[in-house]
Design a protein around this motif. Structure first.
Motif, PDB file in Angstrom:
ATOM      1  N   ALA A 165       0.836  -1.199   0.000  1.00 13.12           N
ATOM      2  CA  ALA A 165       0.000   0.000   0.000  1.00 13.12           C
ATOM      3  C   ALA A 165       0.872   1.251   0.000  1.00 13.12           C
ATOM      4  CB  ALA A 165      -0.926  -0.009   1.223  1.00 13.12           C
ATOM      5  N   ASP A 166       1.962   1.206   0.717  1.00 11.81           N
ATOM      6  CA  ASP A 166       2.875   2.351   0.772  1.00 11.81           C
ATOM      7  C   ASP A 166       3.496   2.619  -0.597  1.00 11.81           C
ATOM      8  OD1 ASP A 166       4.207   4.296   2.604  1.00 11.81           O
ATOM      9  OD2 ASP A 166       6.017   3.292   1.872  1.00 11.81           O
ATOM     10  N   ARG A 167       3.904   1.552  -1.289  1.00  6.11           N
ATOM     11  CA  ARG A 167       4.503   1.703  -2.617  1.00  6.11           C
ATOM     12  C   ARG A 167       3.495   2.258  -3.626  1.00  6.11           C
ATOM     13  NH1 ARG A 167       6.599  -3.445  -1.364  1.00  6.11           N
ATOM     14  NH2 ARG A 167       5.003  -4.405  -2.702  1.00  6.11           N
ATOM     15  N   LEU A 168       2.237   1.806  -3.517  1.00  3.63           N
ATOM     16  CA  LEU A 168       1.213   2.248  -4.462  1.00  3.63           C
ATOM     17  C   LEU A 168       0.816   3.706  -4.259  1.00  3.63           C
ATOM     18  CD1 LEU A 168      -1.196  -0.845  -4.534  1.00  3.63           C
ATOM     19  CD2 LEU A 168       0.327  -0.087  -6.350  1.00  3.63           C
ATOM     20  N   GLY A 169       1.000   4.188  -3.037  1.00  2.00           N
ATOM     21  CA  GLY A 169       0.572   5.551  -2.741  1.00  2.00           C
ATOM     22  C   GLY A 169      -0.741   5.630  -2.001  1.00  2.00           C
ATOM     23  N   VAL A 170      -1.187   4.519  -1.408  1.00  2.00           N
ATOM     24  CA  VAL A 170      -2.396   4.513  -0.584  1.00  2.00           C
ATOM     25  C   VAL A 170      -2.176   5.424   0.620  1.00  2.00           C
ATOM     26  CG1 VAL A 170      -3.935   3.069   0.802  1.00  2.00           C
ATOM     27  CG2 VAL A 170      -2.985   2.183  -1.332  1.00  2.00           C
ATOM     28  N   LYS A 171      -3.187   6.166   0.995  1.00  2.00           N
ATOM     29  CA  LYS A 171      -3.035   7.130   2.082  1.00  2.00           C
ATOM     30  C   LYS A 171      -3.278   6.518   3.454  1.00  2.00           C
ATOM     31  CE  LYS A 171      -4.355  10.940  -0.961  1.00  2.00           C
ATOM     32  NZ  LYS A 171      -5.381  11.968  -1.269  1.00  2.00           N
ATOM     33  N   VAL A 172      -4.270   5.618   3.554  1.00  2.00           N
ATOM     34  CA  VAL A 172      -4.624   5.016   4.850  1.00  2.00           C
ATOM     35  C   VAL A 172      -4.894   3.538   4.665  1.00  2.00           C
ATOM     36  CG1 VAL A 172      -6.295   4.995   6.746  1.00  2.00           C
ATOM     37  CG2 VAL A 172      -5.626   7.174   5.711  1.00  2.00           C
ATOM     38  N   ILE A 173      -4.345   2.719   5.561  1.00  2.00           N
ATOM     39  CA  ILE A 173      -4.681   1.298   5.589  1.00  2.00           C
ATOM     40  C   ILE A 173      -5.167   0.970   6.998  1.00  2.00           C
ATOM     41  CG2 ILE A 173      -2.271   0.619   6.068  1.00  2.00           C
ATOM     42  CD1 ILE A 173      -2.904  -1.976   4.468  1.00  2.00           C
ATOM     43  N   SER A 174      -6.347   0.386   7.078  1.00  2.00           N
ATOM     44  CA  SER A 174      -6.976   0.077   8.354  1.00  2.00           C
ATOM     45  C   SER A 174      -6.975  -1.430   8.574  1.00  2.00           C
ATOM     46  CB  SER A 174      -8.411   0.612   8.363  1.00  2.00           C
ATOM     47  OG  SER A 174      -9.048   0.343   9.587  1.00  2.00           O
ATOM     48  N   LEU A 175      -6.695  -1.870   9.786  1.00  2.00           N
ATOM     49  CA  LEU A 175      -6.552  -3.286  10.112  1.00  2.00           C
ATOM     50  C   LEU A 175      -7.831  -3.837  10.734  1.00  2.00           C
ATOM     51  CD1 LEU A 175      -2.975  -3.186  11.719  1.00  2.00           C
ATOM     52  CD2 LEU A 175      -3.594  -3.441   9.312  1.00  2.00           C
ATOM     53  N   ALA A 176      -8.294  -4.965  10.202  1.00  2.00           N
ATOM     54  CA  ALA A 176      -9.480  -5.632  10.751  1.00  2.00           C
ATOM     55  C   ALA A 176      -9.135  -6.293  12.086  1.00  2.00           C
ATOM     56  CB  ALA A 176     -10.010  -6.656   9.758  1.00  2.00           C
ATOM     57  N   ALA A 177     -10.159  -6.837  12.732  1.00  2.00           N
ATOM     58  CA  ALA A 177     -10.092  -7.288  14.126  1.00  2.00           C
ATOM     59  C   ALA A 177      -8.831  -8.074  14.482  1.00  2.00           C
ATOM     60  CB  ALA A 177     -11.339  -8.109  14.438  1.00  2.00           C
ATOM     61  N   LEU A 178      -8.645  -9.242  13.874  1.00  2.00           N
ATOM     62  CA  LEU A 178      -7.523 -10.094  14.262  1.00  2.00           C
ATOM     63  C   LEU A 178      -6.200  -9.618  13.692  1.00  2.00           C
ATOM     64  CD1 LEU A 178      -9.208 -13.616  13.959  1.00  2.00           C
ATOM     65  CD2 LEU A 178      -8.829 -12.241  16.016  1.00  2.00           C
ATOM     66  N   ASN A 179      -6.240  -8.813  12.640  1.00  2.00           N
ATOM     67  CA  ASN A 179      -5.007  -8.292  12.055  1.00  2.00           C
ATOM     68  C   ASN A 179      -4.325  -7.254  12.939  1.00  2.00           C
ATOM     69  OD1 ASN A 179      -5.050  -9.857   9.725  1.00  2.00           O
ATOM     70  ND2 ASN A 179      -6.325  -8.385   8.618  1.00  2.00           N
ATOM     71  N   LYS A 180      -5.056  -6.757  13.951  1.00  2.00           N
ATOM     72  CA  LYS A 180      -4.475  -5.766  14.867  1.00  2.00           C
ATOM     73  C   LYS A 180      -4.456  -6.304  16.296  1.00  2.00           C
ATOM     74  CE  LYS A 180      -9.005  -3.732  15.338  1.00  2.00           C
ATOM     75  NZ  LYS A 180      -9.915  -2.802  14.700  1.00  2.00           N
ATOM     76  N   ASN A 181      -4.530  -7.632  16.422  1.00  2.00           N
ATOM     77  CA  ASN A 181      -4.531  -8.254  17.744  1.00  2.00           C
ATOM     78  C   ASN A 181      -3.335  -7.773  18.561  1.00  2.00           C
ATOM     79  OD1 ASN A 181      -3.805 -10.485  19.733  1.00  2.00           O
ATOM     80  ND2 ASN A 181      -5.831 -11.133  19.071  1.00  2.00           N
ATOM     81  N   GLU A 182      -3.599  -7.411  19.801  1.00  2.00           N
ATOM     82  CA  GLU A 182      -2.544  -6.872  20.662  1.00  2.00           C
ATOM     83  C   GLU A 182      -1.405  -7.853  20.849  1.00  2.00           C
ATOM     84  OE1 GLU A 182      -0.951  -3.689  22.685  1.00  2.00           O
ATOM     85  OE2 GLU A 182      -2.900  -3.750  21.687  1.00  2.00           O
ATOM     86  N   ALA A 183      -1.754  -9.127  21.038  1.00  2.00           N
ATOM     87  CA  ALA A 183      -0.711 -10.134  21.232  1.00  2.00           C
ATOM     88  C   ALA A 183       0.056 -10.418  19.950  1.00  2.00           C
ATOM     89  CB  ALA A 183      -1.339 -11.422  21.759  1.00  2.00           C
ATOM     90  N   LEU A 184      -0.561 -10.142  18.808  1.00  2.00           N
ATOM     91  CA  LEU A 184       0.070 -10.435  17.519  1.00  2.00           C
ATOM     92  C   LEU A 184       1.055  -9.352  17.113  1.00  2.00           C
ATOM     93  CD1 LEU A 184      -0.042 -12.448  15.068  1.00  2.00           C
ATOM     94  CD2 LEU A 184      -1.716 -10.897  14.056  1.00  2.00           C
ATOM     95  N   ASN A 185       0.633  -8.098  17.160  1.00  2.00           N
ATOM     96  CA  ASN A 185       1.509  -7.019  16.695  1.00  2.00           C
ATOM     97  C   ASN A 185       1.300  -5.705  17.431  1.00  2.00           C
ATOM     98  OD1 ASN A 185      -0.866  -5.844  15.420  1.00  2.00           O
ATOM     99  ND2 ASN A 185      -0.578  -7.348  13.777  1.00  2.00           N
ATOM    100  N   GLY A 186       0.702  -5.784  18.635  1.00  2.00           N
ATOM    101  CA  GLY A 186       0.544  -4.566  19.423  1.00  2.00           C
ATOM    102  C   GLY A 186      -0.387  -3.549  18.789  1.00  2.00           C
ATOM    103  N   GLY A 187      -1.434  -4.042  18.132  1.00  2.00           N
ATOM    104  CA  GLY A 187      -2.379  -3.127  17.512  1.00  2.00           C
ATOM    105  C   GLY A 187      -1.777  -2.339  16.370  1.00  2.00           C
ATOM    106  N   GLY A 188      -0.816  -2.949  15.672  1.00  2.00           N
ATOM    107  CA  GLY A 188      -0.184  -2.294  14.530  1.00  2.00           C
ATOM    108  C   GLY A 188       1.109  -1.579  14.875  1.00  2.00           C
ATOM    109  N   THR A 189       1.442  -1.489  16.160  1.00  2.00           N
ATOM    110  CA  THR A 189       2.656  -0.782  16.584  1.00  2.00           C
ATOM    111  C   THR A 189       3.906  -1.408  15.994  1.00  2.00           C
ATOM    112  OG1 THR A 189       1.537  -0.241  18.661  1.00  2.00           O
ATOM    113  CG2 THR A 189       3.932   0.052  18.592  1.00  2.00           C
ATOM    114  N   LEU A 190       3.910  -2.735  15.880  1.00  2.00           N
ATOM    115  CA  LEU A 190       5.064  -3.460  15.354  1.00  2.00           C
ATOM    116  C   LEU A 190       5.490  -2.925  13.997  1.00  2.00           C
ATOM    117  CD1 LEU A 190       7.011  -5.946  15.386  1.00  2.00           C
ATOM    118  CD2 LEU A 190       5.153  -7.245  14.325  1.00  2.00           C
TER     119      LEU A 190
END
Length: 628
Positions: free
Chosen positions: A391-416
């Motif tokens: 998305a960054d390469r294409l020039g997308v402005k915002v990418i939003s993560l669905a429920a399990l894709n932002k799991n705190e135990a998985l990646n800290g809510g996207g912080t990783l």
């Protein structure tokens, strides 16, 4: 009042129209007498041909809606919306009609249809009859139906579909399909009367007819322009999707069935046909329009995977429920799941437009249960990271993560991902700020006490701190005193007393407002007093066990009324409704905010995000459900 023969005789039957196939099946199953066997064989061929024809159109529809394969080959860029899907719901009426007409022909000419399996001369005869009768008959009739009276009363129905789709080919009135039955039937009957008919000839001609009809309406340019450069005259013998799409945008041109030769002879050939076809063919390998916003979803389970628009368009246009009719497809879905696990990358599922801004949904090729396998975490994060970088390469402005894709135990809510790639231009958003806002705005203003489970989670923390500032007493269910105190210390000193730690469900026996952020069993629900309401932000939703209590749905918002091209439902949500975290990303994009929304929720931004959502036309969706 509708014009004569504009509506279908079985229009009022709805899905019960398929019962009209019953006599065919009964004839096949219950024929015992020798003299009836030919009738049973004829009924078998009719039913088999009906099944194959439905499969043909469904296969083309699935291919057309596989945006991860076809997005750069689309001719008309707008999406297929719910209105078009509903209009074309009964696209297969003509198959039932032609099955009935075929039966009528059998009883009129029983000896005629006593056919061999193969006759080579029959194939030659049917092609010649098609060119000399079906093509000019269709051309003249089609052109005539564009006259004022016939168009307004009949043919306008076909052109009411803004985006051609394979199912659009069948979206005609009863009168038009009677004429179409003549167009497809004359070559077959002619070959049979000449003594050249065969079973394989009928199967081949009918299925090829449907194949070419689907090709013209698919809105995906797949015919290479080099073919016409090598064989120039071929362009007059075979139309292309681009050629036919021009008829839907410039209706005074390109009337042919499959052969543009008749438009050339009739002087109705659109002069842009070949140049447009060449341009679409050349640009097929290039990226199309860049989306402003991407929602990175994931598959919940194998049954919900069949809810994708490219599987069954009509099924995907309704809120997801598990139905018996989809169960036979689960083994196929299981095989696809294994393939996706091994090979697949993130793929485009759907798109829609809000005020000219393109919003897309991509999906990580992982099923819900895989997120809870410890050894799968690195692979899942790799897929999410690749999607963010793409998305960054294409020039997308915002990418939003669905429920399990932002799991705190998985990646800290996207912080990783934000910490690993500090120079990202695309904004990574978990959308939980709006989720918290939706839940909080569902709580009545006169509430003075709530019971909160999942109290130390990301959402639980934000809800507790927000309510404490409203002087609402929050009973926070947690066994971890350390985590409770950490949250309590975040509240201003004057409001810390409103945050109370409890360790048992019995503590909420007199509290009628439960906010559920951790799945609770029916036994745990039993501690709620009669009349209690369960707000929830837990996936999956809790069981609606109590008959004397009410239950809220998961946090969701309805997209603005000016949304365009939306034709699939987001999981169990109603049409036009998305999960609050998805809506949070939409608001982030519409507002043009330049910050990442990852990690802990900024409580001070909850009201800001809520007001921004309302300003842009998003509406809260609140429903109260009670067992009866």
């Amino acid at each position: 009042m509708a014009a004569l023969l504009a509506t279908w005789p079985w229009e009022t039957l709805g899905s019960f129209k398929y019962a009209l196939y019953g006599p065919f099946l009964a004839k096949i199953l219950y024929t015992r007498q020798e003299e009836d066997r030919s009738q049973a064989i004829w009924c078998f061929h009719i039913l088999m041909l009906c099944v194959l024809r439905c499969f043909m159109y469904q296969s083309w529809s699935s291919f057309t809606n596989m945006l991860f394969l076809t997005r750069n080959r689309r001719i008309l860029q707008q999406g297929v919306d719910f209105k078009q899907i509903d209009q074309e719901w009964d696209w297969d009426n003509f198959i039932l009609l032609q099955a009935g007409l075929a039966t009528l022909i059998y009883y009129m000419f029983p000896d005629l249809v006593n056919l061999p399996l193969w006759n080579t001369r029959g194939f030659i005869a049917v092609v010649l009859l098609h060119i000399t009768t079906s093509e000019p008959l269709y051309y003249l009739t089609h052109k005539y139906f564009h006259g004022n009276y016939l168009f307004n009363n009949y043919h306008s129905l076909h052109h009411s579909s803004p985006v051609p789709q394979p199912f659009t080919a069948g979206h005609l009135t009863f009168l038009e399909h009677l004429i179409m039955a003549c167009v497809i039937g004359i070559p077959i009957l002619g070959a049979c009367f000449l003594g050249f008919g065969s079973v394989m000839m009928i199967y081949t001609y009918v299925l090829m007819f449907d194949f070419l009809r689907s090709l013209g309406h698919c809105n995906i340019e797949i015919v290479p322009h080099q073919l016409f450069e090598i064989f120039p005259f071929l362009r007059y013998l075979l139309y292309t999707p681009t050629y036919h799409s021009l008829h839907h945008t410039e209706m005074s041109t390109n009337f042919c069935l499959f052969m543009p030769l008749f438009d050339l002879l009739g002087k109705t050939l659109n002069p842009k046909s070949w140049e447009m076809h060449k341009q679409f063919s050349i640009n097929a390998g290039k990226n199309g329009r860049i989306p402003d916003f991407v929602f990175l979803a994931h598959v919940v389970d194998m049954t919900s995977a069949l809810h994708a628009a490219f599987v069954f368009r009509s099924y995907g246009s309704m809120p997801f429920t598990t139905r018996l009719v989809i169960l036979p497809f689960l083994p196929i879905c299981f095989i696809v799941m294994l393939f996706m696990w091994a090979k697949s990358k993130t793929f485009l599922v759907s798109f829609y437009n809000i005020r000219g801004r393109l919003h897309q949904t991509w999906s990580v090729p992982r099923f819900g249960f895989q997120y809870f396998l410890p050894f799968a975490a690195d692979g899942i994060n790799k897929h999410i990271e690749e999607a963010i970088l793409r998305a960054d390469r294409l020039g997308v402005k915002v990418i939003s993560l669905a429920a399990l894709n932002k799991n705190e135990a998985l990646n800290g809510g996207g912080t990783l991902f934000v910490n690993k790639h500090p120079n990202l231009r695309v904004r990574v958003v978990h959308g939980n700020t709006l989720t918290a806002a939706v839940i909080l705005n569902e709580i009545p203003e006169d509430v003075t006490e709530v019971f909160l489970t999942g109290a130390t989670s990301k959402l639980g923390r934000a809800i507790a701190l927000y309510l404490s500032k409203k002087r609402v007493r929050v009973l926070m269910l947690t066994s971890s005193t350390e985590r409770f105190l950490k949250i309590q210390r975040e509240a201003p000193a004057d409001y810390q007393k409103y945050l109370v730690q409890v360790t048992k469900y019995q503590a909420a026996q007199n509290c009628k407002t439960w906010i559920v952020g951790k799945w609770i069993t029916p036994r745990e629900q039993s501690f709620a007093p009669p009349g209690a309401h369960f707000h929830q932000f837990v996936v999956p939703p809790i069981l609606r066990f109590r008959r004397d209590c009410t239950y809220g749905d998961l946090a969701a918002m309805r997209l603005p009324e000016d949304v365009e091209g939306l034709g699939s439902c987001e999981y169990t949500m109603d049409r036009g409704v998305v999960h609050a975290c998805h809506a949070g990303g939409v608001v982030h994009s519409l507002e043009g905010w330049s910050h990442h929304e990852v990690g802990a929720i900024d409580v001070d931004r909850i009201d800001l995000v809520w007001n921004a959502a309302l300003k842009h036309g998003l509406k809260p969706v609140s429903s109260v459900k009670q067992l009866v």
